[in-house]
Write a protein that holds these residues in place. Sequence first.
Motif, PDB file in Angstrom:
ATOM      1  N   PHE A 188       3.053  14.057  -9.617  1.00 46.64           N
ATOM      2  CA  PHE A 188       3.594  12.719  -9.869  1.00 46.64           C
ATOM      3  C   PHE A 188       3.526  12.411 -11.356  1.00 46.64           C
ATOM      4  N   ASP A 189       4.215  11.320 -11.750  1.00 45.63           N
ATOM      5  CA  ASP A 189       4.134  10.872 -13.139  1.00 45.63           C
ATOM      6  C   ASP A 189       2.960   9.926 -13.354  1.00 45.63           C
ATOM      7  N   THR A 190       2.706   9.087 -12.361  1.00 45.98           N
ATOM      8  CA  THR A 190       1.700   8.046 -12.566  1.00 45.98           C
ATOM      9  C   THR A 190       0.579   8.116 -11.531  1.00 45.98           C
ATOM     10  N   VAL A 191      -0.581   7.616 -11.949  1.00 46.19           N
ATOM     11  CA  VAL A 191      -1.734   7.548 -11.054  1.00 46.19           C
ATOM     12  C   VAL A 191      -1.412   6.660  -9.853  1.00 46.19           C
ATOM     13  N   ARG A 192      -0.638   5.624 -10.110  1.00 42.71           N
ATOM     14  CA  ARG A 192      -0.295   4.704  -9.038  1.00 42.71           C
ATOM     15  C   ARG A 192       0.486   5.410  -7.913  1.00 42.71           C
ATOM     16  N   GLN A 193       1.492   6.207  -8.323  1.00 39.03           N
ATOM     17  CA  GLN A 193       2.263   6.961  -7.314  1.00 39.03           C
ATOM     18  C   GLN A 193       1.341   7.895  -6.538  1.00 39.03           C
ATOM     19  N   CYS A 194       0.453   8.509  -7.284  1.00 39.46           N
ATOM     20  CA  CYS A 194      -0.449   9.481  -6.675  1.00 39.46           C
ATOM     21  C   CYS A 194      -1.401   8.796  -5.700  1.00 39.46           C
ATOM     22  N   ARG A 195      -1.835   7.594  -6.059  1.00 35.73           N
ATOM     23  CA  ARG A 195      -2.724   6.834  -5.160  1.00 35.73           C
ATOM     24  C   ARG A 195      -1.999   6.428  -3.891  1.00 35.73           C
ATOM     25  N   ASP A 196      -0.726   6.039  -4.034  1.00 40.29           N
ATOM     26  CA  ASP A 196       0.058   5.685  -2.842  1.00 40.29           C
ATOM     27  C   ASP A 196       0.156   6.887  -1.903  1.00 40.29           C
ATOM     28  N   TRP A 197       0.351   8.057  -2.496  1.00 38.24           N
ATOM     29  CA  TRP A 197       0.421   9.288  -1.709  1.00 38.24           C
ATOM     30  C   TRP A 197      -0.934   9.560  -1.043  1.00 38.24           C
ATOM     31  N   GLN A 198      -1.997   9.354  -1.819  1.00 41.78           N
ATOM     32  CA  GLN A 198      -3.343   9.550  -1.278  1.00 41.78           C
ATOM     33  C   GLN A 198      -3.575   8.687  -0.029  1.00 41.78           C
ATOM     34  N   GLU A 199      -3.103   7.451  -0.087  1.00 39.36           N
ATOM     35  CA  GLU A 199      -3.284   6.557   1.061  1.00 39.36           C
ATOM     36  C   GLU A 199      -2.601   7.105   2.304  1.00 39.36           C
ATOM     37  N   GLU A 200      -1.379   7.609   2.103  1.00 38.63           N
ATOM     38  CA  GLU A 200      -0.639   8.189   3.237  1.00 38.63           C
ATOM     39  C   GLU A 200      -1.390   9.388   3.799  1.00 38.63           C
ATOM     40  N   VAL A 201      -1.924  10.213   2.907  1.00 36.91           N
ATOM     41  CA  VAL A 201      -2.620  11.433   3.332  1.00 36.91           C
ATOM     42  C   VAL A 201      -3.911  11.074   4.077  1.00 36.91           C
ATOM     43  N   LEU A 202      -4.639  10.083   3.571  1.00 40.16           N
ATOM     44  CA  LEU A 202      -5.896   9.690   4.238  1.00 40.16           C
ATOM     45  C   LEU A 202      -5.643   9.209   5.666  1.00 40.16           C
ATOM     46  N   LYS A 203      -4.501   8.540   5.854  1.00 44.33           N
ATOM     47  CA  LYS A 203      -4.149   8.080   7.211  1.00 44.33           C
ATOM     48  C   LYS A 203      -3.972   9.244   8.173  1.00 44.33           C
ATOM     49  N   ARG A 204      -3.607  10.400   7.622  1.00 41.95           N
ATOM     50  CA  ARG A 204      -3.260  11.536   8.477  1.00 41.95           C
ATOM     51  C   ARG A 204      -4.291  12.665   8.431  1.00 41.95           C
ATOM     52  N   LEU A 205      -5.404  12.419   7.774  1.00 46.80           N
ATOM     53  CA  LEU A 205      -6.501  13.397   7.790  1.00 46.80           C
ATOM     54  C   LEU A 205      -7.422  13.086   8.965  1.00 46.80           C
ATOM     55  N   PRO A 206      -8.133  14.096   9.474  1.00 42.85           N
ATOM     56  CA  PRO A 206      -9.053  13.802  10.588  1.00 42.85           C
ATOM     57  C   PRO A 206     -10.095  12.767  10.149  1.00 42.85           C
ATOM     58  N   PRO A 207     -10.419  11.816  11.027  1.00 41.68           N
ATOM     59  CA  PRO A 207     -11.333  10.731  10.652  1.00 41.68           C
ATOM     60  C   PRO A 207     -12.788  11.189  10.694  1.00 41.68           C
ATOM     61  N   LEU A 208     -13.123  12.149   9.858  1.00 44.14           N
ATOM     62  CA  LEU A 208     -14.463  12.732   9.871  1.00 44.14           C
ATOM     63  C   LEU A 208     -15.145  12.480   8.538  1.00 44.14           C
ATOM     64  N   LEU A 209     -16.462  12.564   8.564  1.00 47.73           N
ATOM     65  CA  LEU A 209     -17.212  12.516   7.316  1.00 47.73           C
ATOM     66  C   LEU A 209     -17.452  13.941   6.844  1.00 47.73           C
ATOM     67  N   ASN A 210     -17.515  14.107   5.522  1.00 49.77           N
ATOM     68  CA  ASN A 210     -17.730  15.436   4.964  1.00 49.77           C
ATOM     69  C   ASN A 210     -19.112  15.958   5.329  1.00 49.77           C
ATOM     70  N   LYS A 211     -19.187  17.254   5.579  1.00 52.51           N
ATOM     71  CA  LYS A 211     -20.477  17.890   5.800  1.00 52.51           C
ATOM     72  C   LYS A 211     -20.753  18.737   4.560  1.00 52.51           C
ATOM     73  N   GLU A 212     -21.597  18.186   3.690  1.00 48.90           N
ATOM     74  CA  GLU A 212     -21.774  18.800   2.366  1.00 48.90           C
ATOM     75  C   GLU A 212     -22.287  20.229   2.424  1.00 48.90           C
ATOM     76  N   ALA A 213     -23.170  20.509   3.380  1.00 53.33           N
ATOM     77  CA  ALA A 213     -23.754  21.854   3.462  1.00 53.33           C
ATOM     78  C   ALA A 213     -22.665  22.899   3.703  1.00 53.33           C
TER      79      ALA A 213
END
Lengths: 121, 229
Positions: B61-86
């Motif tokens: 993307f050109d701007t952080v804003r566009q990228c953040r909008d994309w991030q929001e869409e992606v978060l909606k479609r990622l499994p609703p799990l918490l990271n397992k750091e180990a």
Amino acid sequence: MTSLKEIIDTLSLETVVSVSAEGRSVMGGYASDLLSCAMKGAKKDYVWVTLQSHLNVVAVASLLNLVGVIITEGNRPDPETVARAEKEGVLLMITPKTTFTVVGELTSLGVRAETQDPGRW
Amino acid sequence: MIPPLILRQAKRMGLSLIAVTDHNACHNAEAVIQASAGSGIHVLPGMELQSKEEVHLLCLFDTVRQCRDWQEEVLKRLPPLLNKEAAFGTQFVVDSTGEWVRTEERFLAGAADIGIEEAVAMVHSLGGVVIPAHVDRPSFSLLSNLGMVPDSLKVRALEVTPLFVPDVGFEKWPQLKTWCLIVNGDAHRLQEIQNRTLFKIAAPLVQEIDLALSGEQGRQVVVTWPEIH
């Protein structure tokens, strides 16, 4: 050799294209979600089990003259993929079951695969 | 891989344009953009999306804003799990100096439930560009997972790994001969940063990159290929 009709009935598969399964025999089975591997491991008149539902599944099935594809875990091909499957005469079947369960059931019905390792490309 | 070190290494490598493309995440892009002020290096915010088919797609993307909008869409479609750091490592968010800001707790390592064609359409609608990543890799790539480049995929170029040798690669995947190919470092470590792809463009903008990938209006992509051993 197992009839495709028997597989559809026994595994309660939903067919999503109007391609007929009548009189078609399944010569073997193959399972993988990597299409590049399926292109090597699946053979003519095999049934392929995968959870992928992308358009390219139809392309691979058509290329290899597979008897059909069982798409697992409730994945449903989109209308474009279904339309391509109709056009190419590829029988797509779907099921909520996992690939593991489907392969087990196919094995119980006598579907076998070549024991030979497909090897690497 | 903290912002000042990324930029120092990019400068050493003679780069003037880089993109920050974390896995399903753009959290750290802004920090690198801020750190780049006055460096002569332009930083594009982006993401390496893992699609439903487990295919990696570079989204720029050109701007952080566009990228953040994309991030929001992606978060909606990622499994609703918490990271397992180990198992998957710690997901740090840092500032422009590399100082810790927070740790992202949402599980980012998996696949988003977005098909590749849909991802391309969504990124385009936000003003971004998609380039399928490392297509010659035996995992998480368009060619390994989907066997071939589908006609339905509206992209202008494909990324290959730094190890790709055209003559060998074209024998294995004849379809690639007709594609515009680019090489990026896909750097997970500083020493993996590469300088192999030259964009002949008027400005470091997504639109210009898009023209270069299509070879339109005098814009061009020139790739340095390895010598055949």
